[in-house]
Scaffold this motif. Structure first.
Motif, PDB file in Angstrom:
ATOM      1  N   ASP A   6      41.231  -3.334 -15.546  1.00  0.00           N
ATOM      2  CA  ASP A   6      39.908  -3.926 -15.715  1.00  0.00           C
ATOM      3  C   ASP A   6      39.464  -4.602 -14.419  1.00  0.00           C
ATOM      4  N   ASP A  62      26.813   3.335 -22.522  1.00  0.00           N
ATOM      5  CA  ASP A  62      27.418   2.122 -23.083  1.00  0.00           C
ATOM      6  C   ASP A  62      28.290   1.405 -22.054  1.00  0.00           C
ATOM      7  N   ASP A  63      28.964   2.160 -21.191  1.00  0.00           N
ATOM      8  CA  ASP A  63      29.782   1.531 -20.153  1.00  0.00           C
ATOM      9  C   ASP A  63      28.920   0.759 -19.166  1.00  0.00           C
ATOM     10  N   THR A  64      27.755   1.291 -18.822  1.00  0.00           N
ATOM     11  CA  THR A  64      26.880   0.562 -17.910  1.00  0.00           C
ATOM     12  C   THR A  64      26.287  -0.679 -18.562  1.00  0.00           C
ATOM     13  N   THR A  94      27.904  -2.512 -20.780  1.00  0.00           N
ATOM     14  CA  THR A  94      29.003  -3.488 -20.708  1.00  0.00           C
ATOM     15  C   THR A  94      29.119  -4.069 -19.309  1.00  0.00           C
ATOM     16  N   SER A 148      33.505  -0.524 -15.869  1.00  0.00           N
ATOM     17  CA  SER A 148      34.203  -1.729 -15.406  1.00  0.00           C
ATOM     18  C   SER A 148      35.408  -2.083 -16.264  1.00  0.00           C
ATOM     19  N   THR A 149      35.708  -1.305 -17.282  1.00  0.00           N
ATOM     20  CA  THR A 149      36.798  -1.634 -18.203  1.00  0.00           C
ATOM     21  C   THR A 149      37.943  -0.628 -18.061  1.00  0.00           C
ATOM     22  N   GLY A 151      26.455  -6.621 -18.685  1.00  0.00           N
ATOM     23  CA  GLY A 151      26.710  -7.900 -19.333  1.00  0.00           C
ATOM     24  C   GLY A 151      27.676  -8.773 -18.576  1.00  0.00           C
ATOM     25  N   ARG A 152      28.385  -8.210 -17.601  1.00  0.00           N
ATOM     26  CA  ARG A 152      29.330  -8.992 -16.796  1.00  0.00           C
ATOM     27  C   ARG A 152      28.744  -9.448 -15.468  1.00  0.00           C
TER      28      ARG A 152
END
Length: 455
Positions: free
Chosen positions: A345, A381-383, A385, A269-270, A388-389
């Motif tokens: 983003d 780690d991307d999942t 993050t 997502s970033t 968390g959104r």
């Protein structure tokens, strides 16, 4: 056993290299020879052999004498202190049996392995990966950025599932194995799947023109509006992997009324980091100038399988490598990679309820989301993050063990998770319960147990 009763006695001691008898008594000798039995018994045996091979008893006796061989097996007692074998013997390359011995032993003569053939071998589920090409109806949907390829699988009157693939893949290579899994075949009786392929990424696609401006990630998401309008779909269930998951998340954020639920695998997502941007920039350049190089293939394998994939499934890794080498248009893939590394983003945020001047519905996804990754995937780690959104009241993060490419390495666990997710959202509850019973019966017959780490 007494000799008079037709027993066996040990062979005479075998001489070693010094002319002396081998160590150990005759009882430890490794070869025995049948002693002469009473003439009546021997004559009866000869008559049986002669009838079996259609020859006279005299011929059988001569054949037995000519074919009888003495086989000497070397054991620890036949070696000296240095470990050198005392017997000047050689083991036969393969056991041989005469026709008489075969009849006496009740065995068939030994044939070479080259004469063995496998016939009438059938799979329990013969439909393989390539069957999705025959099962799907191929369509070209016009958009403002050119035509895109859409494959339809199932009854169009049923609820719609829209899939989107990852980098270097297309709808067939990304979803064929999963949707041909036995559990998912039962699911297709209640849904219609629309496999969307990014421009120029379908198998055998011609090279896009030099003046063609490839769509950005936001424009790729906007193309889904043309797909929904072309097929008359009011609401869909999104199912995306990697770059396709990012595209479906963009579409759901911009058009929340058209997406009922999302199943996203390895979603980022970033914006891309400097390392990802640098590697992918070199990959895009090599794809345009030199084609599919080994460096590009290694990066794509890491992107999908993580590190050391050969230790988990060597055949699956070789199949994907061959696909990247032979079935991918390098120029078209370079355009898609360039669009992916220039993504912006998603601008999602988990805003606490009651925050002045903000609304949760305006900053995060409204629909239920199941966020899935593999424990060995480089995108864990991307999942995290991305999770968390999301709104914790309608989202779940799941990490499936012992895999990176979840669709191929753990299809049973993913199918079970997807089934429970749809059942929890009220889709075809009665039929899915019947499907659940089939899954439970299949799990009882297999030794593998479903182990999901749900967070």
């Amino acid at each position: 056993m007494p000799q008079s009763e037709g027993g066996y006695v040990s062979m005479p001691a075998v001489l070693n290299g010094n002319g002396n008898g081998s160590s150990g008594g005759s009882i430890y000798q490794t070869t025995t020879e049948p002693t002469s039995s009473p003439s009546s018994v021997f004559e009866s045996v000869k008559r049986v052999i002669g009838q079996a091979i259609k020859s006279s008893p005299g011929d059988s006796e001569e054949l037995l004498r000519s074919e009888r061989q003495t086989i000497i097996v070397v054991n620890s007692r036949d070696r000296d202190k240095t470990g050198k074998t005392l017997l000047n013997t050689k083991m036969p390359s393969a056991p041989t049996h005469t026709a008489e011995e075969a009849h006496l032993l009740g065995t068939m003569p030994i044939d070479p392995m080259d004469d063995i053939e496998l016939r009438s071998v059938q799979l329990q589920f013969p439909n393989a990966r390539g069957s999705i090409l025959e099962a799907c109806e191929q369509r070209r949907v016009p958009t403002d950025k050119g035509d895109i390829h859409v494959a339809i699988q199932g009854d169009t009157s049923k609820p719609a599932i829209v899939t989107y693939h990852d980098l270097g893949l297309n709808y067939a290579t990304s979803f064929a194995g999963f949707f041909n899994y036995p559990v998912m075949r039962g699911l297709l009786e209640n849904f219609c799947v629309y496999h969307v392929t990014a421009p120029g990424q379908e198998e055998g696609a011609p090279t896009l023109p030099e003046d063609y401006v490839y769509p950005t990630m936001d424009e790729l998401a906007a193309q889904l509006l043309f797909v929904l309008s072309h097929f008359g779909l009011k609401s869909i269930i999104g199912f995306g992997v990697g770059a396709g998951a990012n595209i479906l998340a963009r579409f759901a954020h911009g058009h929340p009324d058209k997406v009922g639920a999302l199943c996203l695998i390895n979603c980022v997502s970033t914006q891309p980091g400097w390392i990802e941007w640098g590697y992918q920039s070199f990959n895009a350049r090599f794809l345009r100038t030199k084609g599919m190089t080994q460096g590009v293939i290694d990066y794509l394998m890491w992107h999908h399988f993580g590190r050391n994939p050969e230790e988990r499934n060597h055949d699956l890794v070789q199949m994907y490598k061959q696909h990247f080498e032979r079935a991918v248009n390098p120029t078209n893939l370079a355009m898609l990679i360039n669009a992916y590394i220039h993504r912006n983003d998603l601008h999602l945020a988990r805003t606490p309820p009651g925050t002045p001047g903000t609304e949760t519905a305006a900053t995060t996804l409204k629909m239920p989301v199941i966020n899935i990754t593999g424990s060995l995937s480089p995108h864990v780690d991307d999942t995290v993050t991305f999770n968390g959104r999301l709104d914790p009241t309608n989202s779940s993060w799941m990490k499936i063990s012992d895999c990176a490419l979840v669709l191929e390495e753990q299809p049973a666990k993913l199918a079970e998770a997807f089934r429970l997710f749809l059942q929890g959202e009220g889709y075809a509850v009665g039929t899915l319960q019947k499907l659940a019973r089939k899954i439970s019966m299949a799990s009882r017959s297999s030794s593998n147990q479903i182990d999901l780490s749900v967070h």
